[in-house]
Design a protein around this motif. Structure first.
Motif, short mmCIF file in Angstrom:
data_model
loop_
_atom_site.label_atom_id
_atom_site.label_comp_id
_atom_site.label_asym_id
_atom_site.label_seq_id
_atom_site.Cartn_x
_atom_site.Cartn_y
_atom_site.Cartn_z
N ALA A 240 62.13 90.66 -11.76
CA ALA A 240 63.03 90.77 -10.61
C ALA A 240 62.30 91.33 -9.39
O ALA A 240 62.65 91.01 -8.25
N ASP A 241 61.29 92.19 -9.63
CA ASP A 241 60.53 92.78 -8.52
C ASP A 241 59.16 92.11 -8.37
O ASP A 241 58.20 92.73 -7.92
N GLY A 242 59.06 90.85 -8.74
CA GLY A 242 57.78 90.14 -8.67
C GLY A 242 57.22 90.07 -7.26
O GLY A 242 57.96 90.14 -6.27
N ASP A 243 55.90 89.95 -7.18
CA ASP A 243 55.22 89.95 -5.87
C ASP A 243 55.33 88.61 -5.15
O ASP A 243 55.18 88.55 -3.93
N VAL A 244 55.57 87.52 -5.89
CA VAL A 244 55.57 86.18 -5.30
C VAL A 244 56.86 85.47 -5.68
O VAL A 244 57.33 85.58 -6.82
N GLU A 245 57.43 84.74 -4.72
CA GLU A 245 58.60 83.93 -5.04
C GLU A 245 58.16 82.66 -5.76
O GLU A 245 57.06 82.14 -5.54
N LEU A 246 59.04 82.14 -6.61
CA LEU A 246 58.72 80.98 -7.42
C LEU A 246 58.23 79.81 -6.57
O LEU A 246 57.26 79.13 -6.93
N GLY A 247 58.87 79.56 -5.45
CA GLY A 247 58.50 78.42 -4.62
C GLY A 247 57.11 78.51 -4.02
O GLY A 247 56.55 77.51 -3.59
N ASP A 248 56.54 79.72 -4.00
CA ASP A 248 55.22 79.92 -3.40
C ASP A 248 54.09 79.93 -4.44
O ASP A 248 52.93 80.18 -4.07
N VAL A 249 54.42 79.70 -5.69
CA VAL A 249 53.40 79.75 -6.75
C VAL A 249 52.68 78.40 -6.81
O VAL A 249 53.28 77.38 -7.17
N ALA A 250 51.39 78.39 -6.48
CA ALA A 250 50.63 77.14 -6.46
C ALA A 250 50.24 76.68 -7.85
O ALA A 250 49.92 75.51 -8.06
N ALA A 251 50.26 77.58 -8.82
CA ALA A 251 49.74 77.27 -10.16
C ALA A 251 50.71 76.47 -11.03
O ALA A 251 50.37 76.10 -12.15
N LEU A 252 51.91 76.17 -10.52
CA LEU A 252 52.91 75.53 -11.36
C LEU A 252 52.51 74.13 -11.82
O LEU A 252 53.00 73.65 -12.85
N ASP A 253 51.64 73.46 -11.07
CA ASP A 253 51.28 72.10 -11.45
C ASP A 253 49.99 72.04 -12.26
O ASP A 253 49.45 70.96 -12.51
N GLY A 254 49.48 73.19 -12.71
CA GLY A 254 48.27 73.23 -13.53
C GLY A 254 48.56 73.81 -14.90
O GLY A 254 49.72 73.98 -15.29
N PRO A 255 47.51 74.11 -15.68
CA PRO A 255 47.71 74.72 -17.01
C PRO A 255 48.42 76.06 -16.87
O PRO A 255 47.93 76.96 -16.18
N LEU A 256 49.56 76.21 -17.52
CA LEU A 256 50.44 77.33 -17.20
C LEU A 256 51.13 77.91 -18.43
O LEU A 256 51.55 77.18 -19.32
#
Length: 308
Positions: A240-256
């Motif tokens: 809930a207190d994460g540093d980055v919002e989900l929409g700003d995570v560039a790694a979602l389209d790679g090995p995750l």
């Protein structure tokens, strides 16, 4: 008196020459025992046959489970929960639910029908109100955490894996398995202790997808995540207190690897420190948190959308 110790041998008797001879070409990775690619090939074959995955080290089998009561037994059979025996009480009132359970078991095949006296069913269930029906669910065969990534790489795909940290409700585990299956995930990892396992309740909530989406079990979740990082996967933890919002995570389209904590406590300290990123899901409606099944579904959908 002469000793019995033998003197030095003359020549090698041809042993040296044979030792220098080649042993033939190195077999491919898929044929070498214990190699990650061999485990991936075996896991792929089992998925094609619609069977739960076998465990390796730190995987292995769970424990047997009994489903008791007429409604519960019929629901489990109708939802495709694996079973190896249906116990029916002798001289039971043969109502619609009993007939339905027996019919489901017969249609599925591979389920033994056993007629047993009531005292025997009472003993099996420790006196629970079984209503004359008891379904025996075999132990789930967990995959090895490394197999999930290896199977994805073997298919030429970037792994998409969900790891659960402290999630103890089997229904949440079943919901995550169902979301992973829906959005192209390659499996789910759960800790061996203090966590939900693949019970009949998890099978039912997965709506049958647990037969084709493997669940792996790790002795130590932190070490499993570190192993994924060494293999090139990015590990993100939902907080809930994460540093980055989900929409700003560039790694979602790679090995995750997506790590989801419990609704109450969130991520444990060590797991949170191991993650490469702590990510929050924006919730403009003001809710403080989402349960594990919903949170995983949101992230998996966004990852699938990016990959498409």
């Amino acid at each position: 008196m002469p000793g019995k110790k033998k003197g030095p041998q003359v020549g090698s008797g041809g042993q040296r020459r044979r030792g220098l001879e080649g042993k033939g070409p190195t077999p491919p990775a898929e044929m070498r025992k214990g190699h990650a690619k061999q485990r991936a090939a075996q896991a792929k074959a089992r998925r094609a046959q619609g069977r739960p995955q076998r465990g390796g080290p730190r995987g292995g089998k769970g424990t047997s489970e009994l489903v008791v009561g007429r409604n519960s037994v019929v629901e489990a059979l109708s939802e495709g929960v694996p079973a190896n025996a249906l116990y029916v009480q002798q001289f039971i009132d043969n109502d619609d639910r009993v007939r339905e359970a027996v019919r489901f078991a017969g249609d599925r095949g591979g389920i033994r029908l056993v007629e047993a006296p009531r005292p025997e069913l009472d003993r099996m269930t420790n006196g629970l109100n079984h209503q004359g029906l008891v379904l025996q669910v075999p132990p789930y065969e967990y995959a090895h955490p490394e197999d999930l990534a290896a199977a994805a790489f073997d298919l030429g795909e970037d792994p998409l894996i969900v790891a659960l940290d402290g999630v103890t409700d089997p229904r949440n585990l079943g919901a995550v398995v169902r979301s992973a299956s829906a959005f192209g995930g390659h499996g789910v990892v759960v800790p061996e202790r203090r966590a939900a396992g693949m019970t009949a309740g998890a099978w039912k909530t997965s709506a049958g997808t647990a037969a084709r989406t493997p669940v792996a079990r790790a002795t130590n979740l932190t070490r499993a995540l570190e192993s994924y990082q060494k293999a090139g996967l990015t590990v993100i933890g939902l907080a809930a207190d994460g540093d980055v919002e989900l929409g700003d995570v560039a790694a979602l389209d790679g090995p995750l690897v997506v790590v989801v904590g419990s609704e109450g406590k969130g991520l444990s300290r060590l797991v949170g420190e191991t993650c490469d990123l702590r990510v929050r899901i924006p919730m403009p409606g003001g809710a403080e948190s989402l349960n594990a099944g919903v949170a995983a579904g949101v992230v998996l959908y966004e990852a699938a959308r990016r990959r498409a």
